[in-house]
Design a protein around this motif. Structure first.
Motif, mmCIF file in Angstrom:
data_model
loop_
_atom_site.group_PDB
_atom_site.id
_atom_site.type_symbol
_atom_site.label_atom_id
_atom_site.label_comp_id
_atom_site.label_asym_id
_atom_site.label_seq_id
_atom_site.Cartn_x
_atom_site.Cartn_y
_atom_site.Cartn_z
ATOM 1 N N TYR A 17 0.836 -1.208 0.000
ATOM 2 C CA TYR A 17 0.000 0.000 0.000
ATOM 3 C C TYR A 17 0.873 1.262 0.000
ATOM 4 O O TYR A 17 2.026 1.253 0.421
ATOM 5 N N ASP A 18 0.276 2.372 -0.471
ATOM 6 C CA ASP A 18 0.944 3.666 -0.509
ATOM 7 C C ASP A 18 0.045 4.722 0.127
ATOM 8 O O ASP A 18 -1.183 4.631 0.041
ATOM 9 N N ILE A 19 0.653 5.741 0.730
ATOM 10 C CA ILE A 19 -0.083 6.919 1.198
ATOM 11 C C ILE A 19 -0.087 7.903 0.031
ATOM 12 O O ILE A 19 0.962 8.419 -0.358
ATOM 13 N N ILE A 20 -1.249 8.149 -0.566
ATOM 14 C CA ILE A 20 -1.290 8.988 -1.764
ATOM 15 C C ILE A 20 -1.787 10.411 -1.482
ATOM 16 O O ILE A 20 -1.725 11.274 -2.350
ATOM 17 N N TYR A 21 -2.258 10.657 -0.266
ATOM 18 C CA TYR A 21 -2.696 12.010 0.099
ATOM 19 C C TYR A 21 -2.630 12.147 1.607
ATOM 20 O O TYR A 21 -3.085 11.276 2.340
ATOM 21 N N ASN A 22 -2.055 13.250 2.076
ATOM 22 C CA ASN A 22 -1.977 13.520 3.514
ATOM 23 C C ASN A 22 -1.869 15.022 3.690
ATOM 24 O O ASN A 22 -0.791 15.604 3.558
ATOM 25 N N ASN A 23 -2.997 15.670 3.958
ATOM 26 C CA ASN A 23 -3.021 17.125 4.070
ATOM 27 C C ASN A 23 -4.030 17.595 5.109
ATOM 28 O O ASN A 23 -5.016 16.910 5.385
ATOM 29 N N LYS A 24 -3.778 18.766 5.650
ATOM 30 C CA LYS A 24 -4.738 19.410 6.537
ATOM 31 C C LYS A 24 -5.846 20.044 5.697
ATOM 32 O O LYS A 24 -5.579 20.679 4.673
ATOM 33 N N ILE A 25 -7.093 19.869 6.130
ATOM 34 C CA ILE A 25 -8.184 20.592 5.484
ATOM 35 C C ILE A 25 -8.716 21.686 6.425
ATOM 36 O O ILE A 25 -9.596 22.447 6.068
ATOM 37 N N ASP A 26 -8.126 21.733 7.609
ATOM 38 C CA ASP A 26 -8.314 22.810 8.577
ATOM 39 C C ASP A 26 -7.216 22.630 9.623
ATOM 40 O O ASP A 26 -6.499 21.629 9.600
ATOM 41 N N ASP A 27 -7.088 23.576 10.538
ATOM 42 C CA ASP A 27 -6.004 23.495 11.517
ATOM 43 C C ASP A 27 -6.014 22.197 12.318
ATOM 44 O O ASP A 27 -4.966 21.661 12.656
ATOM 45 N N HIS A 28 -7.192 21.698 12.629
ATOM 46 C CA HIS A 28 -7.293 20.501 13.463
ATOM 47 C C HIS A 28 -7.941 19.331 12.736
ATOM 48 O O HIS A 28 -8.341 18.352 13.366
#
Length: 226
Positions: free
Chosen positions: A4-15
């Protein structure tokens, strides 16, 4: 190779964090998940023999059940049971590895079984000593974020309070005091289909249960492409 791969890892708000995981080889991924669940080296971190023995009995019984009924050595397709197990453990492992949060074994390994729904599926603690409670959902035909978010909201104030007892030995005193004061967070892990990440995030943000959950200290949404 872990499948498996991590294809997205982002904040969509501060928390609020959104993570997307893509299994690249289901057979390899399922084997990796089973190996991860079967590794009970964490038991040795406890000093008291009675705690080691208690967790060992619970963990070994669960591992035996999983090997016979959920993930078999020749498994090459995802079923409802293995799908939920895969989503839970991939989400748990990812939060630990990507966010550097506390590594707490899967709920199935450490909790005493009871009647009905057993509560949250996985747990962690963030770097601000906030306990996080995770729910995993697998639906074969659709994105399952709605079911995961709804279940979390249903559990708040009930299952989180009872599950704290199960994870007590893994948590620091500050995190438990924070929880007692109402400071806590949640993790919604779910099976995702071919829908774009942008569209899934938009759907989550428009979900009424999501609007309830963003009131808490942290929310992590984890999509698993199966």
């Amino acid at each position: 190779m872990n499948g498996y791969d991590i294809i997205y890892n982002n904040k969509i708000d501060d928390h609020i964090t959104f993570i997307r995981i893509n299994p690249t080889d289901i057979k390899v991924t399922l084997r990796e998940i089973f190996n991860s669940i079967s590794n009970i080296a964490w038991i040795s971190s406890f000093d008291e023999d009675y705690i080691k023995d208690g967790f060992k009995v619970r963990a070994e019984a669960t591992i035996d059940y999983i090997s016979k009924n959920i993930i078999r050595s020749n498994e090459d397709e995802v079923t409802k049971n293995s799908g939920e197990c895969l989503v839970s453990e991939l989400a748990r492992k990812t939060v630990v590895s990507e966010m550097k949060y506390l590594d707490i074994p899967l709920g199935e390994l450490i909790k005493e079984k009871d009647f009905g729904n057993h509560g949250f599926d996985f747990f962690s603690k963030n770097n601000d000593n906030i306990l996080l409670f995770g729910e995993a959902k697998y639906v074969a035909a659709q994105n399952a974020y709605g079911k995961a978010l709804k279940q979390i909201v249903k559990f708040i104030g009930k299952k989180d309070k009872s599950d704290v007892i199960a994870i007590d030995k893994f948590c620091c005193e500050d995190s438990k005091r924070n929880f007692a004061s109402g400071n806590k967070g949640f993790m919604a892990a779910f099976a995702a289909k071919s829908t774009s990440t942008k569209k899934i995030i938009k759907g989550i943000q428009e979900n009424t249960d999501f609007q309830e959950l963003i009131k808490y200290n942290e929310l992590i949404c984890i999509a698993v492409n199966i």
